[in-house]
Scaffold this motif. Structure first.
Motif, short mmCIF file in Angstrom:
data_model
loop_
_atom_site.label_atom_id
_atom_site.label_comp_id
_atom_site.label_asym_id
_atom_site.label_seq_id
_atom_site.Cartn_x
_atom_site.Cartn_y
_atom_site.Cartn_z
N VAL A 25 35.44 40.18 25.21
CA VAL A 25 35.57 40.42 26.66
C VAL A 25 35.76 41.91 26.92
CG1 VAL A 25 36.50 38.14 27.20
CG2 VAL A 25 38.07 39.99 26.64
N ARG A 26 35.84 42.25 28.21
CA ARG A 26 36.04 43.66 28.57
C ARG A 26 37.54 44.00 28.47
NH1 ARG A 26 32.35 45.94 31.75
NH2 ARG A 26 33.93 46.82 33.12
N THR A 29 39.83 42.87 31.22
CA THR A 29 40.22 41.46 31.19
C THR A 29 41.53 41.29 30.43
OG1 THR A 29 37.88 40.87 31.27
CG2 THR A 29 39.39 39.13 30.61
N PHE A 32 44.41 42.61 32.65
CA PHE A 32 44.82 41.62 33.66
C PHE A 32 45.52 40.41 33.02
CE2 PHE A 32 41.59 43.69 36.44
CZ PHE A 32 42.45 44.00 37.48
N LYS A 37 47.94 38.49 35.64
CA LYS A 37 47.19 38.46 36.90
C LYS A 37 45.89 37.69 36.78
CE LYS A 37 48.83 42.62 39.19
NZ LYS A 37 48.44 43.94 39.71
N TYR A 38 45.62 37.16 35.61
CA TYR A 38 44.38 36.40 35.43
C TYR A 38 44.64 35.20 34.53
CZ TYR A 38 39.68 35.21 33.91
OH TYR A 38 38.54 34.53 33.62
N ASN A 39 44.25 34.04 35.01
CA ASN A 39 44.37 32.83 34.19
C ASN A 39 43.06 32.63 33.42
OD1 ASN A 39 46.90 32.32 35.25
ND2 ASN A 39 46.10 31.06 36.91
N GLN B 68 31.35 48.05 25.38
CA GLN B 68 31.97 46.91 26.07
C GLN B 68 30.89 45.97 26.58
OE1 GLN B 68 35.67 46.85 28.27
NE2 GLN B 68 35.02 48.82 29.08
N PRO B 69 31.17 44.67 26.65
CA PRO B 69 30.18 43.80 27.28
C PRO B 69 30.07 44.13 28.78
CG PRO B 69 32.17 42.57 26.72
CD PRO B 69 32.32 43.93 26.15
N ASP B 72 31.74 39.66 31.57
CA ASP B 72 32.53 38.65 30.86
C ASP B 72 33.04 37.66 31.91
OD1 ASP B 72 34.56 39.96 32.11
OD2 ASP B 72 35.72 40.41 30.33
N GLU B 73 33.93 36.76 31.49
CA GLU B 73 34.31 35.71 32.46
C GLU B 73 35.05 36.27 33.67
OE1 GLU B 73 36.66 33.14 29.76
OE2 GLU B 73 38.36 33.69 31.02
N LEU B 74 35.85 37.35 33.48
CA LEU B 74 36.56 37.92 34.62
C LEU B 74 35.59 38.61 35.59
CD1 LEU B 74 39.14 38.62 36.18
CD2 LEU B 74 39.42 40.60 34.70
N LYS B 77 33.76 36.15 37.56
CA LYS B 77 34.62 35.54 38.57
C LYS B 77 34.82 36.49 39.75
CE LYS B 77 38.62 32.52 38.71
NZ LYS B 77 39.81 32.04 38.02
N TYR B 138 38.43 43.47 44.45
CA TYR B 138 38.76 42.49 43.42
C TYR B 138 38.64 43.07 42.00
CZ TYR B 138 39.23 38.93 46.93
OH TYR B 138 39.67 38.22 48.01
N GLN B 139 37.82 44.15 41.86
CA GLN B 139 37.77 44.84 40.57
C GLN B 139 39.13 45.44 40.26
OE1 GLN B 139 34.77 44.43 38.47
NE2 GLN B 139 34.92 46.62 38.28
N LYS B 140 39.77 46.01 41.28
CA LYS B 140 41.07 46.67 41.10
C LYS B 140 42.20 45.65 41.04
CE LYS B 140 39.55 50.88 41.18
NZ LYS B 140 39.43 51.46 39.85
N LYS B 141 42.15 44.67 41.95
CA LYS B 141 43.27 43.73 42.08
C LYS B 141 43.19 42.59 41.06
CE LYS B 141 45.45 40.76 45.49
NZ LYS B 141 45.00 39.39 45.23
N GLY B 142 41.97 42.21 40.70
CA GLY B 142 41.79 41.07 39.80
C GLY B 142 41.81 39.76 40.56
N VAL B 143 41.37 38.70 39.91
CA VAL B 143 41.39 37.38 40.56
C VAL B 143 42.06 36.39 39.61
CG1 VAL B 143 39.39 37.59 42.05
CG2 VAL B 143 39.06 36.95 39.69
N ASN B 144 42.72 35.41 40.21
CA ASN B 144 43.42 34.45 39.38
C ASN B 144 42.63 33.17 39.18
OD1 ASN B 144 45.67 34.36 37.75
ND2 ASN B 144 47.01 34.86 39.45
#
Lengths: 63, 144
Positions: A25-26, A29, A32, A37-39, B68-69, B72-74, B77, B138-144
């Protein structure tokens, strides 16, 4: 959701970048993830746990 | 050349085609004396969209260089959440253009109504900017 990623990563002397590369992953990731902050998906949770030689239940603390 | 490199190359070819395509368009419309505010808005739309795509392209090149890829999944998302949120916000943007169009037309174009090109140009530009701002957030804050 809290986790022990940072603690275990330090134990195995891995940088965030190393862990990111090993899990495919990056780096963001991992950042976070550590901050809670990320599940992650079940697959990523499994991969991280495997790299850190632990189980998902021990790595992630469900409240 | 791997798949990601191909995608990025295609992206930049598309951006270059868009921007180079603008040159004859500007020259022709200027020569025929039809280069007005409406046409300039269309040109602005193309330039803004090309710039936004270029920012994303450059970021992907940096990621590739760092090993880096690109996705990815984040990041997937983030794209999904930013897309969903910007769609919702765009509805309000389009509604605002529809309701305020006499005022916008009067202030910007000194006319009674927006023509189709002006309304669509404003709509598309606004949607692109809304999406980009959401993506950055959302890049800065992230998502859950």
């Amino acid at each position: 959701m809290k986790n022990k990623i940072k603690e275990l990563r330090a134990r195995y002397n891995l940088t965030q970048e190393d862990l990111a590369k090993k899990t495919g992953v990056r780096r963001e990731t991992i950042v976070f993830l550590e901050k809670g902050k990320y599940n992650p998906s079940l697959k990523l949770a499994h991969d991280v746990a495997k790299v850190l030689k632990t189980s998902i239940e021990e790595l992630f603390l469900f409240d | 050349m791997n798949n990601e490199k191909k995608k990025i190359t295609m992206m930049f070819i598309l951006i270059a085609t868009l921007l180079f395509g603008l040159v004859p368009f500007i020259l022709l419309t200027k020569r025929s004396g039809e280069l007005q505010t409406g046409n300039m808005l269309g040109i602005l739309v193309v330039i803004i969209i090309a710039l936004l795509a270029a920012v994303i392209g450059v970021k992907r090149i940096k990621d590739l260089k760092q090993g880096q890829p690109v996705e990815d999944e984040l990041s997937k998302k983030v794209l999904n959440v930013a897309g969903a949120r910007s769609f919702y916000m765009s509805l309000y943007w389009l509604l605002a253009i529809m309701l305020l169009q006499p005022v916008i037309a009067d202030i910007l174009f000194d006319s009674e109504m927006l023509d189709a090109e002006q309304a669509l140009g404003g709509g598309i530009t606004g949607m692109a900017i809304i999406w980009f701002l959401n993506w950055l957030y959302y890049q800065k804050k992230g998502v859950n």
